[in-house]
Design a protein around this motif. Structure first.
Motif, PDB file in Angstrom:
ATOM      1  N   TYR A  12       0.841  -1.204   0.000  1.00 29.55           N
ATOM      2  CA  TYR A  12       0.000   0.000   0.000  1.00 29.55           C
ATOM      3  C   TYR A  12       0.869   1.245   0.000  1.00 29.55           C
ATOM      4  CZ  TYR A  12      -3.648  -3.246   1.460  1.00 29.55           C
ATOM      5  OH  TYR A  12      -4.528  -4.289   1.523  1.00 29.55           O
ATOM      6  N   PRO A  45      -3.783   0.727  -2.797  1.00 31.72           N
ATOM      7  CA  PRO A  45      -3.032  -0.504  -3.038  1.00 31.72           C
ATOM      8  C   PRO A  45      -2.175  -0.371  -4.303  1.00 31.72           C
ATOM      9  CG  PRO A  45      -5.359  -0.796  -3.588  1.00 31.72           C
ATOM     10  CD  PRO A  45      -5.219   0.594  -3.049  1.00 31.72           C
ATOM     11  N   ILE A  82      -5.202   0.534   7.144  1.00 33.46           N
ATOM     12  CA  ILE A  82      -6.030   1.585   7.756  1.00 33.46           C
ATOM     13  C   ILE A  82      -5.543   1.865   9.176  1.00 33.46           C
ATOM     14  CG2 ILE A  82      -8.355   2.119   8.630  1.00 33.46           C
ATOM     15  CD1 ILE A  82      -9.460   0.605   6.163  1.00 33.46           C
ATOM     16  N   GLU A  83      -5.190   0.802   9.893  1.00 32.84           N
ATOM     17  CA  GLU A  83      -4.704   1.002  11.268  1.00 32.84           C
ATOM     18  C   GLU A  83      -3.408   1.806  11.290  1.00 32.84           C
ATOM     19  OE1 GLU A  83      -6.187  -1.869  14.545  1.00 32.84           O
ATOM     20  OE2 GLU A  83      -5.089  -3.075  13.092  1.00 32.84           O
ATOM     21  N   ALA A 114       1.436  -5.204   3.878  1.00 33.30           N
ATOM     22  CA  ALA A 114       0.532  -5.701   4.918  1.00 33.30           C
ATOM     23  C   ALA A 114      -0.354  -6.803   4.374  1.00 33.30           C
ATOM     24  CB  ALA A 114      -0.331  -4.562   5.444  1.00 33.30           C
ATOM     25  N   ALA A 115      -0.977  -7.526   5.298  1.00 33.83           N
ATOM     26  CA  ALA A 115      -1.829  -8.638   4.889  1.00 33.83           C
ATOM     27  C   ALA A 115      -3.106  -8.141   4.217  1.00 33.83           C
ATOM     28  CB  ALA A 115      -2.178  -9.501   6.098  1.00 33.83           C
ATOM     29  N   ASP A 116      -3.647  -7.043   4.717  1.00 36.79           N
ATOM     30  CA  ASP A 116      -4.924  -6.602   4.173  1.00 36.79           C
ATOM     31  C   ASP A 116      -5.153  -5.115   4.463  1.00 36.79           C
ATOM     32  OD1 ASP A 116      -5.988  -6.329   6.832  1.00 36.79           O
ATOM     33  OD2 ASP A 116      -6.223  -8.503   6.857  1.00 36.79           O
ATOM     34  N   LEU A 117      -6.266  -4.612   3.938  1.00 39.50           N
ATOM     35  CA  LEU A 117      -6.576  -3.190   4.066  1.00 39.50           C
ATOM     36  C   LEU A 117      -6.744  -2.756   5.526  1.00 39.50           C
ATOM     37  CD1 LEU A 117      -7.199  -0.561   2.528  1.00 39.50           C
ATOM     38  CD2 LEU A 117      -9.598  -1.235   2.514  1.00 39.50           C
ATOM     39  N   ASP A 118      -7.281  -3.642   6.368  1.00 41.43           N
ATOM     40  CA  ASP A 118      -7.469  -3.269   7.775  1.00 41.43           C
ATOM     41  C   ASP A 118      -6.140  -2.860   8.417  1.00 41.43           C
ATOM     42  OD1 ASP A 118     -10.166  -3.584   7.775  1.00 41.43           O
ATOM     43  OD2 ASP A 118     -10.171  -5.562   8.718  1.00 41.43           O
TER      44      ASP A 118
END
Lengths: 114, 332
Positions: free
Chosen positions: A3, A110, A91-92, A84-88
């Motif tokens: 990202y 992304p 976002i964090e 990172a593994a995912d959007l969450d």
């Protein structure tokens, strides 16, 4: 997934400039901490948009104009690259970037994976 | 070198499970059939959290939820929201593309994210219900079913039960709310038209929420709806529940409802006093409520002005006719 976390701030009178010297130091410390956070693979702070040059090529000729593309009130002030593994997770991390609470915003995009 | 390879393997693995799970978005029928398979229930729950991810627009969240969990076709969803089918199809395609490209996770959010994310999921379900409240009953029924499966999937979440209770109780009065296309106020409704088995189900859901010590906004609203369904509404209790709700939501609309309850519980003048300074000048119900208070206080001229202001603002035909009737009853 990679990202790009683009850090936007209100350029003219950024909230950052209103902070005391001590508060500024502490905010800068937060930025450095994020640079060193696991998964952060790159990042940089940009010079202000007034230093930008925009380049186009038309009919083989290079055209340069003074200033950023596009002209907006919010200016890109810097970025992080984050794996990172995912959007969450992205976002964090974005929510930890000081600009997000100092009147600016973080745009999370992304990267195309090849 | 090893790390790079491991990372590549991780990515392939992730993409495989993601691809497998993305399929869930494509085959809603399969999701419907296996409701009671515990493994499938987990996937169903993961799916609803994905559909209601805050990184998607609210419109997309609603459409995806109806498509993937409600089993509605794109055409049906488009019809329900009064948009062209092509628009709805594009909305769904775009949302699915974002889920994939931005790696919106298919999972039940971890503990520290769960309260916010559950709130988002319940809000989508309630939004679907409210879309169906003014007539499009199939949406309300969909929302009640979705809420029911959420409560089943998360039996320990009081707000999930609270939302189910709220929707069941509101919906139970559907047949009595309109008579020949005209709006009928709660107090004037034919209680024989209320769906009593559904009221009982709603109250059972409310009891479960209260047993779990629920005191969130859906639980409070359901408790109010339950009191309304008990014939002689307990107005002091209703006013106090609205007071709690107003503290929780800080919503002037809730304050307006509290004023209505206060007018019944303590006298119309108390209600009128509570309305002052709410700052809802563009909200037709504020003026309709003021008008009603003024009428009951014997101030017909002020009441007429307030009814006229409400009429300027309302966008619903049954409401307009209701207000016109009231205005006509006041004479001139």
């Amino acid at each position: 997934m990679q990202y790009l976390l683009q850090i936007y701030s209100n350029d003219s009178m950024s909230t950052f400039e209103t902070l005391t010297e001590e508060e500024k130091q502490s905010v800068m410390g937060e930025y450095f901490a994020i640079s060193g956070a696991p998964g952060v693979t790159g990042g940089a702070q940009l010079q202000p948009p007034t230093t930008a040059t925009t380049v186009r090529v038309q009919d083989g000729r290079t055209l340069t104009t003074d200033g950023p593309f596009p002209e907006t009130k919010e200016a890109l002030g810097g970025y992080y690259l984050f794996e990172a593994a995912d959007l969450d997770a992205a976002i964090e991390l974005a929510a930890r970037i000081p600009a997000a609470r100092l009147g600016g915003a973080i745009e999370v995009r992304p990267l195309v994976e090849r | 070198m090893v790390t790079a390879r491991n990372r590549a393997i991780d990515r392939i693995r992730r993409e495989r499970t993601l691809a497998a799970k993305s399929k869930l978005l494509e085959v809603p029928e399969a999701v419907e059939d296996d409701m009671h398979d515990p493994i499938f229930n987990d996937e169903r729950l993961e799916l609803i959290f994905t559909c209601c991810h805050p990184a998607l627009s609210t419109e997309a969240q609603v459409a995806l939820t109806l498509r993937a969990l409600g089993g509605l076709s794109t055409e049906e969803i488009a019809h329900a929201f009064l948009v062209p089918e092509a628009t709805m199809a594009q909305r769904l395609v775009r949302a699915k593309r974002k889920i994939k490209a931005a790696a919106i996770p298919f999972r039940i959010p971890p503990e520290h994210m769960l309260p916010d994310r559950l709130t988002a999921v319940l809000a989508v379900v309630y939004l679907i219900f409210n879309e169906g409240y003014d007539g499009r009953g199939e949406l309300a029924a969909q929302a009640i079913r979705l809420g029911g499966s959420l409560a089943e999937l998360m039996p320990d979440e009081p707000e999930a039960h609270g939302l189910v209770a709220l929707m069941l109780l509101h919906d139970s009065r559907r047949a009595a709310r309109l008579q020949d296309g005209e709006l009928v106020l709660l107090a004037d409704q034919d209680r024989g038209l209320w769906d009593w088995p559904q009221i009982r189900s709603g109250r059972a859901a409310l009891d479960r929420a209260l047993a779990l010590r629920g005191s969130g906004s859906y639980v409070l609203q359901a408790a109010i709806a339950s009191l309304h369904a008990s014939g002689s509404s307990d107005w002091p209790q209703i006013a106090s529940l609205y007071g709690e709700l107003a503290q929780l939501t800080r919503s002037p609309v809730i304050e307006l409802n509290r004023a209505v309850a206060l007018a019944e519980a303590q006298g119309v003048q108390h209600g009128l006093d509570a309305i002052d300074g709410l700052g809802l000048d563009a909200y037709p119900y504020l003026h309709a409520t003021r008008a009603d208070f003024l009428r009951r206080l014997g101030r017909p001229a002020d009441a007429r002005a307030a009814y006229r202001r409400a009429l300027e603002l309302t966008r619903s035909d049954p409401e307009r006719r209701f207000l016109e009737r009231r205005l006509a009853e006041l004479g001139s």
